[in-house]
Scaffold this active site. Structure first.
Site, PDB file in Angstrom:
ATOM      1  N   ASP A 199       1.082  -1.207  -0.014  1.00 25.62           N
ATOM      2  CA  ASP A 199      -0.072   0.003  -0.015  1.00 25.62           C
ATOM      3  C   ASP A 199       1.004   1.290   0.105  1.00 25.62           C
ATOM      4  OD1 ASP A 199      -1.771   2.023   0.654  1.00 25.62           O
ATOM      5  OD2 ASP A 199      -2.877   1.161   2.168  1.00 25.62           O
ATOM      6  N   HIS A 200       0.911   1.947  -1.143  1.00 21.15           N
ATOM      7  CA  HIS A 200       1.826   3.172  -1.136  1.00 21.15           C
ATOM      8  C   HIS A 200       1.420   4.206  -0.206  1.00 21.15           C
ATOM      9  CE1 HIS A 200       5.139   5.085  -3.383  1.00 21.15           C
ATOM     10  NE2 HIS A 200       5.072   4.494  -4.069  1.00 21.15           N
TER      11      HIS A 200
END
Length: 236
Positions: free
Chosen positions: A208-209
């Site tokens: 998850d950036h």
């Protein structure tokens, strides 16, 4: 006149059960909300296979340590080395955990469940093997307590036993990452400038950036690869 749409001669309609609805809702939410990115690395597992053979010869007959058990331990080692991967993104900040509570995806009839192995960083491979075997068998039998598949800080999905070489998994929300593990297979590699054959395993980190940046994900995979390729370091 307008031709009518072709109707299949036979069809099968299966109403959604509760499990399929939960899986659909959670994974759709994950893909819609969490900006996924993907990093892959090839791991040489010949040393790991040799260590596994020696460990299984040294343990009691009722215990069989699997490659996946060693992947679970390597994952915990990497989470301790790079603790900023071990957390959740929340509206007001990021929440980080001090323990490696690792979910292991298990295919069951009609879906998938992710029982949690707690405090993996403190467990030996025999304990991991026993816990994984117990949780997986009870997951398939449908006898897990809901508390046993709630929570967790990281997930592993292994499709190697189906011959899958490489894949990218969908993050198990609200976790920050999931590791997709492919099959170990013999491949040609170059060692010291010469062609050789090694048993290689490709793994892909989906992250998850919002909480895990590219460099952090890469460092986590480096730590994982180091643990897999030098399994003795997991005993330190």
């Amino acid at each position: 006149r307008t031709a009518s749409a072709a109707v299949p001669a036979e069809e099968r309609f299966v109403p959604h059960n509760a499990m399929r609805r939960v899986i659909a809702d959670r994974l759709q939410q994950s893909k819609q909300i969490a900006p996924h990115f993907y990093l892959s690395v090839d791991c040489d597992i010949d040393n790991l296979l040799s260590a596994r053979k020696a460990l299984n010869e040294a343990t009691e007959a009722s215990v069989k340590i699997s490659v996946n058990d060693m992947v679970v331990k390597a994952t915990a080692t990497a989470l301790m080395a790079e603790p900023d991967v071990n957390g959740y993104f929340e509206a007001e900040g990021c929440r980080y955990f001090n323990t490696a509570d690792i979910c292991v995806a298990v295919a069951v009839d009609g879906g998938l469940v992710t029982p949690v192995i707690h405090d993996v960083q403190n467990l030996g491979l025999v304990d991991i093997s026993r816990k994984t075997t117990d949780l997986a068998s009870r997951a398939r039998a449908g006898t897990l307590d809901p508390s046993e598949y709630a929570g967790g800080s990281f997930t592993i999905s292994n499709l190697g036993m189906f011959g899958i070489r490489e894949f990218a998994a969908v993050i198990n929300p609200p976790q920050s990452a999931i590791l997709a593990v492919g099959a170990g297979e013999q491949r040609p590699v170059v060692k010291n400038g010469e062609l050789a054959v090694a048993t290689m395993m490709t793994v892909t980190l989906s992250a998850d950036h919002r909480i895990v940046d590219g460099a952090l994900g890469a460092k986590w995979l480096q730590a994982f690869k180091r643990a897999i390729e030098q399994p003795v370091t997991m005993l330190l």
